[in-house]
Design an enzyme around this catalytic site. Structure first.
Site, PDB file in Angstrom:
ATOM      1  N   ARG A   1      37.469  31.525  43.166  1.00  0.00           N
ATOM      2  CA  ARG A   1      38.807  31.553  42.565  1.00  0.00           C
ATOM      3  C   ARG A   1      38.781  31.878  41.074  1.00  0.00           C
ATOM      4  NH1 ARG A   1      44.020  30.095  42.919  1.00  0.00           N
ATOM      5  NH2 ARG A   1      43.867  29.436  45.095  1.00  0.00           N
TER       6      ARG A   1
ATOM      7  N   GLU B   1      43.674  31.902  58.311  1.00  0.00           N
ATOM      8  CA  GLU B   1      44.225  33.108  57.690  1.00  0.00           C
ATOM      9  C   GLU B   1      43.591  34.356  58.292  1.00  0.00           C
ATOM     10  OE1 GLU B   1      45.140  31.267  53.217  1.00  0.00           O
ATOM     11  OE2 GLU B   1      43.504  32.708  53.517  1.00  0.00           O
TER      12      GLU B   1
ATOM     13  N   ARG C   1      37.723  31.659  49.542  1.00  0.00           N
ATOM     14  CA  ARG C   1      37.369  30.243  49.449  1.00  0.00           C
ATOM     15  C   ARG C   1      37.435  29.858  47.980  1.00  0.00           C
ATOM     16  NH1 ARG C   1      37.424  25.279  50.564  1.00  0.00           N
ATOM     17  NH2 ARG C   1      35.494  24.146  51.073  1.00  0.00           N
TER      18      ARG C   1
ATOM     19  N   PRO D   1      36.743  27.251  45.827  1.00  0.00           N
ATOM     20  CA  PRO D   1      35.608  26.788  45.012  1.00  0.00           C
ATOM     21  C   PRO D   1      34.542  27.866  44.784  1.00  0.00           C
ATOM     22  CG  PRO D   1      36.200  25.131  46.650  1.00  0.00           C
ATOM     23  CD  PRO D   1      36.980  26.377  47.002  1.00  0.00           C
ATOM     24  N   ASP D   2      34.440  28.831  45.691  1.00  0.00           N
ATOM     25  CA  ASP D   2      33.406  29.878  45.567  1.00  0.00           C
ATOM     26  C   ASP D   2      33.779  30.944  44.542  1.00  0.00           C
ATOM     27  OD1 ASP D   2      31.969  28.570  47.459  1.00  0.00           O
ATOM     28  OD2 ASP D   2      32.240  30.059  49.050  1.00  0.00           O
TER      29      ASP D   2
END
Length: 540
Positions: free
Chosen positions: A27, A89, A22, A24-25
């Site tokens: 990257r 995914e 995810r 925003p968590d």
């Protein structure tokens, strides 16, 4: 292709790892560190880009990247299950992994969440799913199933406020072990290597934090490279990075030292960085800079000149704590590197050991020969005597046993008898080619002494021929030392020449080729049946 990829694979290449996360968590934090750590370890990793997420279905590049990857790493974070794309995914990863009978694997990382959250036994992910259920009603069931499936799998747990470095290294090591990215192909007909491999591994002492060099040396065709490959395969998973540099001698002759330096670093850097090497000194500096803090396993196969070692692995402080450098060579003299802080003699700044590879035990040699000649462990009863004679003639040299055994497979006994007669005069062409590499490195005086020993002085005392060679200005003390260092001869019992049968036969074949028909035109005659005819021919 660069070892890592940020979604630049529109043609659909194969990857080793697919990262699902995810954005925003994680990257710009954990995922970025993990990605670059894997790239530095030489792993082909796909990290997707949000710009590829167009529409409601996985397709195009993302689809191919998932299908073509070997290992999937979903990074479960607090908001992972709030992303339909992450869930798509994940579901497709589970589908691909279930189709291919274990050829693909899912290794989850639980980042500030617990496996029970992913298995939907708490409210965290259940609330995320309930928020998107109305919009994605047809897919939610498959997403729930995928989450529960992967939540049960063994992975890694990490809290947001915990140190990430050790976990990242643990993940990378596990991936390298599962991928066997450094695995070297070895013949299926391995015989008599187990004790040798164990001895070498014991000498390497991989639990020690010191940097150690090990030189595996012996004559051509005796099995040095095979041993190095087996050891490499056994130990590679215990290191941060590995590289087996094959055929250093040939690559050095064809492409030069800078090419070898680039090949060495290609497992640790992307191609853009490697291509910044323009000369040998630049390569040395980059090797030291890149590898000085890494625990690496490096094999330099078939070293034949000290300049190769100086350019690739001259000193122990080039490599990180616990590193192991294995060298295979026919020439012990290449270990005698000089330099500013090394001085004369074998790698004095390094913790170096040497392991000499000898010819095989007879029963192992017969077994190896039988596997190639008969595809079984022992010869058939009517071929036992012939097989034993061939093995004895070949001098228990693995290369000769494999080549000759394969050439005799399915052939008649008459063909075997003719082949044995030929082998008694000279080694097979392939064995000759291997042994000639060493002979051709000798200067003229060294060649003359080598041929004299091969024709006349095997198992003979060295005292009297020394006088002869001294008078002929062949510099016997220096020459004999060179022949010993190049694994062509040994001095046994303090004063007696020893030479492997195949090397002896090579020397005699070289003399025989001076004139196939007329012994009078050869430089040496050792066959007592031919000798009496020479004075008569001279009289005529």
């Amino acid at each position: 292709m660069e070892r890592g990829s940020n979604s630049q694979a529109s043609s659909g290449p194969s990857y080793e790892v697919f990262l699902s996360f995810r954005g925003p968590d994680t990257r710009h934090g954990f995922t970025d560190c993990l990605y670059h750590g894997m790239v530095a370890a030489g792993i082909l990793v796909f990290r997707d880009d949000e710009s590829l997420r167009v529409g409601e279905r996985i397709g195009g590049e993302l689809l191919r990247a998932i299908e073509n990857s070997k290992i999937y790493i979903p990074i479960f974070s607090t908001n992972y299950a709030s992303s339909p794309w992450c869930l798509r995914e994940l579901a497709y990863m589970v589908e691909c992994a279930s189709k291919l009978n274990g050829n693909k694997e899912i290794l989850p990382i639980f980042f500030d969440v617990e496996p029970v959250d992913v298995k939907l036994k708490t409210n965290l992910y259940r609330q995320n799913l309930s928020q998107i259920q109305k919009t994605f009603r047809s897919e939610v069931k498959s997403w729930e199933k995928a989450l529960i499936d992967v939540g049960k799998r063994k992975g890694w747990n990490l809290k947001k406020d915990e140190g990430q470095g050790n976990l990242i290294q643990s993940v990378i090591q596990a991936i390298l072990a599962k991928l066997n990215v450094s695995y070297k192909n070895v013949t299926e007909h391995l015989v008599g290597v187990d004790d040798r491999v164990e001895a070498i591994i014991k000498m390497l002492d991989v639990k020690s934090d010191s940097v150690q060099f090990l030189a595996i040396h012996g004559m051509g065709g005796v099995g040095k490279t095979t041993l190095a490959k087996v050891v490499f395969n056994r130990l590679s998973s215990q290191f941060q990075g590995c590289n087996f540099l094959s055929d250093v001698r040939e690559s050095s002759e064809r492409h030069g030292l800078v090419y070898l330096q680039k090949q060495l670093l290609s497992k640790f850097l992307d191609s853009g960085s490697v291509n910044q090497i323009y000369d040998v000194d630049g390569g040395i500096n980059m090797i030291k800079r890149v590898l000085c803090n890494k625990k690496v396993l490096i094999v330099l196969d078939d070293i034949d000149e000290d300049k190769q070692l100086k350019s690739l692995a001259a000193k122990e402080n080039w490599f990180g704590s616990g590193s192991r450098i294995i060298i295979t060579t026919r020439y012990k003299n290449v270990l005698m590197i000089d330099g500013e802080s090394i001085g004369e003699g074998p790698l004095k700044s390094a913790n170096i050991s040497t392991y000499e590879v000898h010819e095989m035990e007879f029963h192992h040699a017969l077994k190896l020969f039988s596997r190639h000649a008969f595809r079984r462990e022992t010869p058939p009863d009517d071929y036992v005597s012939l097989s034993e004679k061939v093995v004895s003639t070949l001098g228990k040299l693995p290369l000769a046993l494999e080549v000759t055994g394969s050439s005799l497979s399915t052939k008649s006994q008459e063909f075997w008898v003719d082949t044995l007669k030929k082998l008694e005069k000279a080694p097979s062409k392939e064995v000759q080619k291997t042994l000639m590499i060493t002979y051709e490195r000798l200067d003229d005086a060294q060649r003359q002494v080598f041929l004299d020993i091969a024709c006349f002085f095997v198992n003979e005392d060295k005292t009297y021929p020394f006088y002869m060679w001294d008078d002929c200005e062949c510099f016997p003390n220096n020459t004999i030392e060179v022949l010993c260092l190049m694994s062509l001869i040994k001095i046994k019992d303090g004063n007696t020449f020893w030479m492997h049968d195949q090397v002896r036969d090579l020397g005699r074949a070289i003399v025989h080729e001076e004139n196939f028909k007329d012994p009078c035109e050869r430089s040496r005659v050792w066959n007592h049946r031919e000798a009496p005819s020479i004075p008569k021919a001279k009289e005529v």
